[in-house]
Scaffold this active site. Structure first.
Site, mmCIF file in Angstrom:
data_model
loop_
_atom_site.group_PDB
_atom_site.id
_atom_site.type_symbol
_atom_site.label_atom_id
_atom_site.label_comp_id
_atom_site.label_asym_id
_atom_site.label_seq_id
_atom_site.Cartn_x
_atom_site.Cartn_y
_atom_site.Cartn_z
ATOM 1 N N ASP A 141 -6.490 10.746 -7.687
ATOM 2 C CA ASP A 141 -6.540 12.194 -7.488
ATOM 3 C C ASP A 141 -5.450 12.952 -8.255
ATOM 4 O OD1 ASP A 141 -4.790 10.933 -5.778
ATOM 5 O OD2 ASP A 141 -5.601 11.789 -3.933
ATOM 6 N N ASP A 150 -1.273 7.398 -6.303
ATOM 7 C CA ASP A 150 -2.071 8.481 -5.715
ATOM 8 C C ASP A 150 -1.265 9.789 -5.818
ATOM 9 O OD1 ASP A 150 -4.493 8.752 -3.432
ATOM 10 O OD2 ASP A 150 -2.890 10.221 -3.182
ATOM 11 N N HIS A 185 -1.682 6.999 4.044
ATOM 12 C CA HIS A 185 -1.089 7.988 4.973
ATOM 13 C C HIS A 185 -0.968 7.449 6.406
ATOM 14 C CE1 HIS A 185 -1.049 11.076 1.980
ATOM 15 N NE2 HIS A 185 -2.367 11.097 1.835
ATOM 16 N N HIS A 195 -0.862 12.048 -3.739
ATOM 17 C CA HIS A 195 -0.159 12.380 -2.489
ATOM 18 C C HIS A 195 0.900 11.319 -2.174
ATOM 19 C CE1 HIS A 195 -4.256 14.175 -2.118
ATOM 20 N NE2 HIS A 195 -3.564 15.208 -1.703
HETATM 21 ZN ZN LIG Z 1 -4.411 11.265 -2.409
#
Ligand SMILES: [Zn+2]
Length: 309
Positions: free
Chosen positions: A245, A162, A125, A164
């Site tokens: 995740d 991931d 991120h 996200h």
């Molecule tokens: Zn994540």
């Protein structure tokens, strides 16, 4: 040939505060499990020190200065609403970056065939000039730029599984034709980016947004699009932003993968990597917030890395 496992103890001093999902135990359960498994083909290495100029290829100098000044002498300091640093975070952030450098050097020097970096904080991120989502420096992006600058590679693929979207990695490479960034992620979801329309300046971004509730079967079908894009790009090296995740037990998201699915996708990726880049793959830990699921999933992931040797 062997698999490198790059880690150091400094993550233990990156304190994010009570109740924070990105906690110290995440890496501890992963490492303890690999110690217990005691596989002789796993080569344990500590991250190397590296020159700040390596960070400056990926992040703005002003941002690096800001980060360096943000580490408190005691207590906690907030870089954004959920990105928190403590006095020990300085060494942990540098070691997270140093791990991918060591992993890449090890693969390039044929010390091991492929590698997994068990690190925190995660990185995907973090944008050129912004910390967010528990991430400070973008570890995988520094790795890709290192391959371009040190080893003069021209085609690096980053696969980010991931749950996200890796907005930071996309931001850093949006107009860089040498880097293909592919992300599978829950959408709509944090951080909000990652639509099909975000394709990069050179069609070098592939986002595969998936709805909450996506099952293993649906995910594995979608992963074919990842592999097809890899075939089209023909990378010289593959980096994995390995977040776990998307697991069904993860408390932060709602995809439904099982631990063994991470074996499956790793194996399929490695088989393809043999055709294009002699199996040169370096993986680095991103998210994964259920400790049991994270332990099992990283074991499955590294099992596939080891088998491929
Ligand atoms: Zn994540």
């Amino acid at each position: 040939m062997k698999t490198g496992l790059i880690t150091s103890d400094t993550y233990q001093n990156h304190n994010t505060g009570d109740g924070h999902p990105e906690k110290i135990d995440r890496v501890t359960v992963v490492i303890d499990n690999f110690k217990k498994l005691d596989n002789k083909n796993l080569i344990w290495k500590k991250p190397s020190k590296f020159n700040r100029s390596l960070l400056e290829i990926t992040h703005n100098s002003d941002y690096i200065n800001f980060v360096e000044k943000s580490f408190p002498e005691k207590g906690l300091s907030f870089l954004d609403g959920d990105t928190i640093v403590s006095p020990g975070s300085k060494d942990a952030t540098l070691d997270a970056v140093g791990s991918i450098i060591t992993a890449i050097d090890g693969v390039q020097n044929k010390d091991f065939k492929n590698a997994f970096c068990a690190v925190r904080p995660p990185g995907h991120h973090a944008e050129k000039n912004k910390a967010m989502g528990f991430c400070i420096y973008n570890n995988v992006a520094v790795g890709a730029n290192y391959l371009i600058n040190k080893y003069k590679l021209k085609k690096i693929a980053i696969i980010d599984f991931d749950v996200h979207h890796g907005n930071g990695t996309q931001d850093i490479f949006y107009d860089n034709e040498k880097v293909l960034y592919i992300s599978t992620h829950q959408y709509p979801y944090y951080p909000g980016s990652g639509t099909n329309d975000e394709k990069g300046k050179h069609n070098n971004i592939l986002n595969i947004p998936l709805p909450a509730g996506t099952t293993s079967e649906e995910y594995l079908n979608a992963y074919e699009f990842v592999l097809n894009k890899i075939k089209e790009f023909k990378p010289e090296f593959i980096l994995l932003s390995a977040g776990f995740d998307a697991h069904k037990d993860d408390p932060l998201a709602q995809l439904q993968l099982e631990s063994k699915d991470f074996y499956n996708i790793t194996k399929r990726t490695l088989e393809l990597s043999k055709q294009y880049c002699d199996g040169k793959v370096v993986s680095i830990l991103e998210g994964g917030y259920d400790l049991q699921a994270l332990q099992e999933s990283t074991e499955m992931h590294v099992k596939a890395l080891l088998e491929f040797n």
